[in-house]
Enzyme design. Structure first.
Site, PDB file in Angstrom:
ATOM      1  N   ALA A  47      33.293  35.342 -10.829  1.00 15.98           N
ATOM      2  CA  ALA A  47      32.445  36.357 -10.179  1.00 15.98           C
ATOM      3  C   ALA A  47      32.582  36.307  -8.658  1.00 15.98           C
ATOM      4  CB  ALA A  47      30.984  36.165 -10.597  1.00 15.98           C
ATOM      5  N   LEU A  49      27.316  31.316 -10.436  1.00 20.27           N
ATOM      6  CA  LEU A  49      26.528  32.347  -9.747  1.00 20.27           C
ATOM      7  C   LEU A  49      25.613  31.714  -8.700  1.00 20.27           C
ATOM      8  CD1 LEU A  49      25.669  34.720 -12.758  1.00 20.27           C
ATOM      9  CD2 LEU A  49      27.548  34.912 -11.116  1.00 20.27           C
ATOM     10  N   THR A  50      26.217  30.901  -7.835  1.00 22.15           N
ATOM     11  CA  THR A  50      25.470  30.427  -6.672  1.00 22.15           C
ATOM     12  C   THR A  50      25.474  31.561  -5.655  1.00 22.15           C
ATOM     13  OG1 THR A  50      27.458  29.407  -5.801  1.00 22.15           O
ATOM     14  CG2 THR A  50      25.985  27.990  -7.091  1.00 22.15           C
ATOM     15  N   ASP A  68      28.713  25.601 -14.796  1.00 21.58           N
ATOM     16  CA  ASP A  68      29.234  24.782 -13.702  1.00 21.58           C
ATOM     17  C   ASP A  68      30.542  24.122 -14.142  1.00 21.58           C
ATOM     18  OD1 ASP A  68      29.582  22.937 -11.674  1.00 21.58           O
ATOM     19  OD2 ASP A  68      27.547  22.115 -11.801  1.00 21.58           O
ATOM     20  N   THR A  95      44.570  25.837  -0.835  1.00 22.85           N
ATOM     21  CA  THR A  95      44.552  26.578   0.426  1.00 22.85           C
ATOM     22  C   THR A  95      45.567  26.008   1.410  1.00 22.85           C
ATOM     23  OG1 THR A  95      43.199  26.889   2.428  1.00 22.85           O
ATOM     24  CG2 THR A  95      42.586  25.062   1.026  1.00 22.85           C
ATOM     25  N   LYS A 122      39.332  20.081  -0.626  1.00 24.42           N
ATOM     26  CA  LYS A 122      40.372  20.819  -1.359  1.00 24.42           C
ATOM     27  C   LYS A 122      41.612  19.930  -1.546  1.00 24.42           C
ATOM     28  CE  LYS A 122      40.419  24.586  -2.653  1.00 24.42           C
ATOM     29  NZ  LYS A 122      39.949  25.175  -3.958  1.00 24.42           N
ATOM     30  N   LYS A 162      32.667  35.186   5.889  1.00 24.65           N
ATOM     31  CA  LYS A 162      34.005  34.949   6.424  1.00 24.65           C
ATOM     32  C   LYS A 162      34.286  35.988   7.511  1.00 24.65           C
ATOM     33  CE  LYS A 162      34.741  31.723   3.351  1.00 24.65           C
ATOM     34  NZ  LYS A 162      35.412  31.874   2.092  1.00 24.65           N
ATOM     35  N   ASN A 218      42.797  35.871  16.269  1.00 22.27           N
ATOM     36  CA  ASN A 218      41.505  36.436  15.857  1.00 22.27           C
ATOM     37  C   ASN A 218      41.094  37.633  16.713  1.00 22.27           C
ATOM     38  OD1 ASN A 218      41.276  34.504  13.873  1.00 22.27           O
ATOM     39  ND2 ASN A 218      39.883  33.188  15.015  1.00 22.27           N
ATOM     40  N   ARG A 227      33.536  26.414  16.752  1.00 26.07           N
ATOM     41  CA  ARG A 227      33.338  25.584  15.558  1.00 26.07           C
ATOM     42  C   ARG A 227      33.892  24.185  15.875  1.00 26.07           C
ATOM     43  NH1 ARG A 227      36.736  27.884  10.625  1.00 26.07           N
ATOM     44  NH2 ARG A 227      34.895  29.106  10.158  1.00 26.07           N
ATOM     45  N   PRO A 228      33.149  23.105  15.571  1.00 27.20           N
ATOM     46  CA  PRO A 228      33.690  21.766  15.833  1.00 27.20           C
ATOM     47  C   PRO A 228      34.966  21.524  15.018  1.00 27.20           C
ATOM     48  CG  PRO A 228      31.390  21.657  15.104  1.00 27.20           C
ATOM     49  CD  PRO A 228      31.823  23.073  14.955  1.00 27.20           C
TER      50      PRO A 228
HETATM   51  P1  TYD Z   1      37.040  32.131   8.341  1.00 23.45           P
HETATM   52  O1  TYD Z   1      37.050  33.515   7.789  1.00 23.45           O
HETATM   53  O2  TYD Z   1      35.772  31.338   8.272  1.00 23.45           O
HETATM   54  O3  TYD Z   1      38.249  31.351   7.653  1.00 23.45           O
HETATM   55  P2  TYD Z   1      38.887  29.879   7.973  1.00 23.45           P
HETATM   56  O4  TYD Z   1      38.039  29.193   8.983  1.00 23.45           O
HETATM   57  O5  TYD Z   1      38.812  29.230   6.644  1.00 23.45           O
HETATM   58  O6  TYD Z   1      40.267  30.163   8.458  1.00 23.45           O
HETATM   59  O7  TYD Z   1      37.480  32.183   9.878  1.00 23.45           O
HETATM   60  C1  TYD Z   1      38.698  32.793  10.252  1.00 23.45           C
HETATM   61  C2  TYD Z   1      38.861  32.608  11.735  1.00 23.45           C
HETATM   62  O8  TYD Z   1      37.818  33.327  12.402  1.00 23.45           O
HETATM   63  C3  TYD Z   1      38.714  31.172  12.175  1.00 23.45           C
HETATM   64  O9  TYD Z   1      39.596  30.924  13.267  1.00 23.45           O
HETATM   65  C4  TYD Z   1      37.263  31.067  12.650  1.00 23.45           C
HETATM   66  C5  TYD Z   1      37.019  32.460  13.211  1.00 23.45           C
HETATM   67  N1  TYD Z   1      35.608  32.913  13.133  1.00 23.45           N
HETATM   68  C6  TYD Z   1      34.938  33.342  14.290  1.00 23.45           C
HETATM   69  O10 TYD Z   1      35.513  33.359  15.409  1.00 23.45           O
HETATM   70  N2  TYD Z   1      33.638  33.730  14.182  1.00 23.45           N
HETATM   71  C7  TYD Z   1      32.983  33.726  12.996  1.00 23.45           C
HETATM   72  O11 TYD Z   1      31.779  34.071  12.969  1.00 23.45           O
HETATM   73  C8  TYD Z   1      33.680  33.317  11.807  1.00 23.45           C
HETATM   74  C9  TYD Z   1      32.998  33.302  10.464  1.00 23.45           C
HETATM   75  C10 TYD Z   1      34.996  32.917  11.926  1.00 23.45           C
END
Ligand code: TYD
Length: 344
Positions: free
Chosen positions: A9, A35-36, A59, A122, A151, A186, A246, A270-271
């Protein structure tokens, strides 16, 4: 073939169910999903009345349930996973449970009942890949987030079952996937829906990170080919030739939906953010003859246009599921507070 599709799903899982039922009229699909928050039965609405499809809620880490389902199967295709890097930074334990223990539970069933198991993995298991390089399948696994580490753990468990017990396992390592019905956490579905709602688009750091984008239907076709024709014990990279920064993607989104660049906000990064994923796809292309059917603009525009045309699907999540708002506030409130407009 009788196939158990776990995570049926979800976004790519439901695309795969559609692919199998369309392409293989003699096949039967048993869909399993807990279905979380991201599993959504609306993703399987077209399949509901198909006599070749049956759905069970459950699950992948429930050994008793999997043991009951396994005798009537030929293969397991495992899409069920915790898949969002940002959530893995908030709750790594959930990722180890689903992406390692869950995989092992399925492997036990594959081993006991002589099934083929395809593990959907992945390209993030390779970690950051420097510009100019492309990781082939023998490149070292150097995951850097709790998500990608879990993963990689699931994959290694598959290899171990193949080696130790002779279990028939195959692995796919797919690139960043987009398309209809992706949960709006995402990058692309979040930004398209934010733009449609006139909300700011939170770009992490300088926005110069690189991802290689793949359409869910092309990804589903690749997985199906590996299931049917892949060599046992082998991993296959899956990507189209769509490496983009991006920021370029964000500009394309805003242009397509007719919204201003002033919605862009550069926010706290993101860290441990991986700058680039880059994989070599020679193996799946030359050994199995796979290639994507869509080019970059078809991939991106098909995706964006679906969210524009199906507001009911994502509004149900964004406006009526409190779990979405809770995550969004936790992830973005502090990042967006006090950040000004940037139009670069
Ligand atoms: P994402 O769709 O979370 O996939 P992944 O981190 O698994 O590749 O993120 C895709 C790219 O977009 C990644 O470089 C992080 C960036 N991003 C942002 O800049 N802002 C956001 O709010 C998100 C969710 C992702």
């Amino acid at each position: 073939m009788r196939i158990l599709v776990t995570g049926a799903a979800g976004f790519i899982g439901s695309a795969y169910v559609r692919h199998v039922l369309n392409e293989h009229p003699g096949d039967k699909v048993l869909g399993l999903d807990l279905l979380t928050y991201a599993g959504n039965l609306a993703n399987l609405e077209e399949q509901r009345d198909d006599p070749r499809f049956r759905f069970v809620r459950g699950d992948i880490a429930d050994a008793e349930l999997i043991g009951e389902l396994a005798p009537d199967l030929d293969a397991i295709v495992n899409f069920a996973a915790e898949s969002h890097v940002d959530r893995s930074l908030l709750d790594p334990g959930a990722f180890a449970r689903a992406n390692v223990i869950g995989v092992m539970t399925l492997l036990e069933a594959a081993r006991t009942h002589g099934l083929r198991m395809l593990q959907v993995s992945t390209d993030e298991v390779y970690g950051h890949v420097p510009a100019g390089q492309a990781a082939a399948e023998d490149y070292p696994l150097q995951p850097r987030s709790p998500y990608s580490a879990a993963k990689a753990g699931g994959e290694l468990m598959c290899q171990a079952y193949g080696t130790s017990y002779g279990t028939d396992v195959v692995i796919t390592r797919g690139a960043n996937t987009i398309g209809p019905r992706q949960y709006p956490e995402k990058l692309i579905p979040l930004f398209v829906t934010n733009a449609l709602l006139d909300l700011p688009l939170p770009v992490y750091g300088d926005g110069r990170q690189i991802r290689n984008w793949l359409h869910a239907d092309d990804h589903a076709a690749a997985i199906d080919l590996v299931l049917r024709e892949g060599a046992s014990g082998q991993a296959y990279n899956v990507a189209a030739d769509n490496e983009r920064e991006n920021l370029e993607v964000v500009h394309d989104i805003l242009q397509r939906v007719g919204k201003p660049l002033s919605l862009i906000r550069h926010v706290e990064d993101r860290p441990g953010h991986d700058r680039r994923y880059g994989i070599d796809t020679t193996r799946i292309r030359t050994e199995l003859g796979w290639s994507p059917r869509r080019d970059w603009h078809q991939t991106l525009y098909d995706t964006i246009d679906w969210y524009v045309a199906n507001p009911g699907w994502w509004q149900a999540i964004r406006h009526r599921d409190p779990r979405f708002q809770e995550f969004y506030d936790r992830q973005y409130s502090h990042r967006l507070a006090g950040v000004g407009t940037a139009t670069n």
